[in-house]
Design an enzyme around this catalytic site. Structure first.
Site, PDB file in Angstrom:
ATOM      1  N   ASP A   1      14.207  53.495  51.046  1.00 27.49           N
ATOM      2  CA  ASP A   1      15.063  53.204  49.935  1.00 27.49           C
ATOM      3  C   ASP A   1      15.724  54.548  49.666  1.00 27.49           C
ATOM      4  O   ASP A   1      15.030  55.847  49.683  1.00 27.49           O
ATOM      5  CB  ASP A   1      14.080  53.085  48.775  1.00 27.49           C
ATOM      6  CG  ASP A   1      14.765  52.237  47.626  1.00 27.49           C
ATOM      7  OD1 ASP A   1      14.862  51.260  47.322  1.00 27.49           O
ATOM      8  OD2 ASP A   1      15.457  53.109  46.944  1.00 27.49           O
TER       9      ASP A   1
ATOM     10  N   ASN B   1      11.887  41.704  43.542  1.00 30.47           N
ATOM     11  CA  ASN B   1      12.545  41.761  42.381  1.00 30.47           C
ATOM     12  C   ASN B   1      13.559  40.512  42.481  1.00 30.47           C
ATOM     13  O   ASN B   1      14.538  40.374  43.086  1.00 30.47           O
ATOM     14  CB  ASN B   1      13.339  42.894  41.703  1.00 30.47           C
ATOM     15  CG  ASN B   1      12.271  44.128  41.505  1.00 30.47           C
ATOM     16  OD1 ASN B   1      11.230  43.953  41.206  1.00 30.47           O
ATOM     17  ND2 ASN B   1      12.837  45.346  41.785  1.00 30.47           N
TER      18      ASN B   1
ATOM     19  N   GLN C   1      16.502  42.978  39.789  1.00 30.78           N
ATOM     20  CA  GLN C   1      17.053  43.037  41.030  1.00 30.78           C
ATOM     21  C   GLN C   1      18.437  43.683  40.656  1.00 30.78           C
ATOM     22  O   GLN C   1      19.328  43.346  40.094  1.00 30.78           O
ATOM     23  CB  GLN C   1      17.142  41.682  41.708  1.00 30.78           C
ATOM     24  CG  GLN C   1      17.708  41.476  43.066  1.00 30.78           C
ATOM     25  CD  GLN C   1      17.660  40.182  43.475  1.00 30.78           C
ATOM     26  OE1 GLN C   1      17.228  39.103  43.123  1.00 30.78           O
ATOM     27  NE2 GLN C   1      18.132  40.107  44.952  1.00 30.78           N
ATOM     28  N   SER C   2      18.870  44.404  41.604  1.00 30.59           N
ATOM     29  CA  SER C   2      20.380  45.076  41.789  1.00 30.59           C
ATOM     30  C   SER C   2      21.197  44.900  43.022  1.00 30.59           C
ATOM     31  O   SER C   2      22.283  44.756  42.962  1.00 30.59           O
ATOM     32  CB  SER C   2      19.972  46.572  41.405  1.00 30.59           C
ATOM     33  OG  SER C   2      19.440  47.174  42.460  1.00 30.59           O
ATOM     34  N   VAL C   3      20.339  44.461  44.044  1.00 33.64           N
ATOM     35  CA  VAL C   3      21.317  44.364  45.347  1.00 33.64           C
ATOM     36  C   VAL C   3      20.703  42.773  45.717  1.00 33.64           C
ATOM     37  O   VAL C   3      19.688  42.405  45.905  1.00 33.64           O
ATOM     38  CB  VAL C   3      20.637  45.246  46.547  1.00 33.64           C
ATOM     39  CG1 VAL C   3      21.427  44.664  47.755  1.00 33.64           C
ATOM     40  CG2 VAL C   3      21.056  46.685  46.201  1.00 33.64           C
TER      41      VAL C   3
ATOM     42  N   HIS D   1      15.264  41.409  49.436  1.00 33.27           N
ATOM     43  CA  HIS D   1      14.456  42.590  50.084  1.00 33.27           C
ATOM     44  C   HIS D   1      13.060  42.505  49.510  1.00 33.27           C
ATOM     45  O   HIS D   1      12.962  42.257  48.197  1.00 33.27           O
ATOM     46  CB  HIS D   1      15.146  43.906  49.863  1.00 33.27           C
ATOM     47  CG  HIS D   1      15.456  44.114  48.415  1.00 33.27           C
ATOM     48  ND1 HIS D   1      16.737  43.298  47.854  1.00 33.27           N
ATOM     49  CD2 HIS D   1      15.265  44.609  47.678  1.00 33.27           C
ATOM     50  CE1 HIS D   1      17.017  43.739  46.660  1.00 33.27           C
ATOM     51  NE2 HIS D   1      15.810  44.579  46.398  1.00 33.27           N
TER      52      HIS D   1
ATOM     53  N   HIS E   1      10.121  45.607  48.755  1.00 30.84           N
ATOM     54  CA  HIS E   1       9.995  46.710  48.382  1.00 30.84           C
ATOM     55  C   HIS E   1       8.418  46.968  48.862  1.00 30.84           C
ATOM     56  O   HIS E   1       7.767  46.387  48.687  1.00 30.84           O
ATOM     57  CB  HIS E   1       9.966  47.299  47.008  1.00 30.84           C
ATOM     58  CG  HIS E   1      11.454  47.198  46.302  1.00 30.84           C
ATOM     59  ND1 HIS E   1      12.024  48.163  46.233  1.00 30.84           N
ATOM     60  CD2 HIS E   1      11.965  46.044  45.682  1.00 30.84           C
ATOM     61  CE1 HIS E   1      13.379  47.933  45.471  1.00 30.84           C
ATOM     62  NE2 HIS E   1      13.060  46.591  45.447  1.00 30.84           N
TER      63      HIS E   1
HETATM   64  P1  AMP Z   1      16.332  45.976  43.488  1.00 35.58           P
HETATM   65  O1  AMP Z   1      16.647  46.647  42.324  1.00 35.58           O
HETATM   66  O2  AMP Z   1      14.895  45.200  43.754  1.00 35.58           O
HETATM   67  O3  AMP Z   1      17.540  44.985  43.923  1.00 35.58           O
HETATM   68  O4  AMP Z   1      16.381  47.130  44.603  1.00 35.58           O
HETATM   69  C1  AMP Z   1      17.629  47.588  45.311  1.00 35.58           C
HETATM   70  C2  AMP Z   1      17.396  48.787  45.883  1.00 35.58           C
HETATM   71  O5  AMP Z   1      18.019  49.161  46.949  1.00 35.58           O
HETATM   72  C3  AMP Z   1      17.048  49.981  45.003  1.00 35.58           C
HETATM   73  O6  AMP Z   1      15.460  50.588  45.177  1.00 35.58           O
HETATM   74  C4  AMP Z   1      18.003  51.111  45.572  1.00 35.58           C
HETATM   75  O7  AMP Z   1      17.323  52.252  45.494  1.00 35.58           O
HETATM   76  C5  AMP Z   1      17.818  50.734  47.008  1.00 35.58           C
HETATM   77  N1  AMP Z   1      19.467  51.036  47.553  1.00 35.58           N
HETATM   78  C6  AMP Z   1      20.502  50.641  47.194  1.00 35.58           C
HETATM   79  N2  AMP Z   1      21.671  50.935  47.988  1.00 35.58           N
HETATM   80  C7  AMP Z   1      20.847  51.570  49.156  1.00 35.58           C
HETATM   81  C8  AMP Z   1      21.006  52.211  50.382  1.00 35.58           C
HETATM   82  N3  AMP Z   1      22.250  52.378  50.628  1.00 35.58           N
HETATM   83  N4  AMP Z   1      20.170  52.717  51.281  1.00 35.58           N
HETATM   84  C9  AMP Z   1      18.924  52.585  50.953  1.00 35.58           C
HETATM   85  N5  AMP Z   1      18.601  51.959  49.720  1.00 35.58           N
HETATM   86  C10 AMP Z   1      19.407  51.469  48.676  1.00 35.58           C
END
Ligand code: AMP
Length: 113
Positions: A30, A86, A93-95, A99, A101
């Site tokens: 991450d 998340n 959740q942001s992506v 996934h 963690h």
């Molecule tokens: P979530 O908030 O559960 O969706 O987690 C998304 C995670 O993706 C966060 O912990 C970010 O730091 C991580 N993240 C976003 N972009 C990248 C990237 N290019 N490489 C590695 N981790 C990333």
């Protein structure tokens, strides 16, 4: 689902520190680590979030859980680590590419925040 940055990582279009890969999934560090060891484990076939998974995804979801244990052994933190998913913006959740963690290397508290 619309594509996310994680699809670009799978295709090696943007860099990532990849620590594990097999035919179904990929794990990488991450970029904003929340623990001394913080990995993201993703399926190569994108699912936006866990609650979008269908019955056809059951084997893939099991594979991800098994891979999480394998990676923990490989990376030397199998004794103590946390797995977090998340699900949805309300759960941070942001992506929107499923996934796991994998967090290790510090003490954890319960209940989680
Ligand atoms: P979530 O908030 O559960 O969706 O987690 C998304 C995670 O993706 C966060 O912990 C970010 O730091 C991580 N993240 C976003 N972009 C990248 C990237 N290019 N490489 C590695 N981790 C990333």
């Amino acid at each position: 689902m619309s594509e996310t940055i994680f699809s670009k990582i799978i295709r090696r279009e943007i860099p990532a520190q990849i620590v594990y890969e097999d035919e179904l999934c990929l794990a990488f560090r991450d970029i904003q680590a929340q623990a001394p060891q913080h990995l993201l484990l993703i399926p190569k076939t994108p699912i936006a979030k866990l609650s979008d998974a269908s019955a056809e995804d059951k084997a893939l979801l099991g594979h991800l859980m098994f891979a999480a244990g394998e990676i923990a052994r490989q990376e030397g933190f199998a004794d103590a680590f946390r797995v977090v998913i998340n699900n949805g913006a309300g759960a941070q959740q942001s992506v929107f590419h499923l996934h796991l963690h994998l967090l290790a290397g510090r003490s954890f508290h319960w209940p989680p925040g």
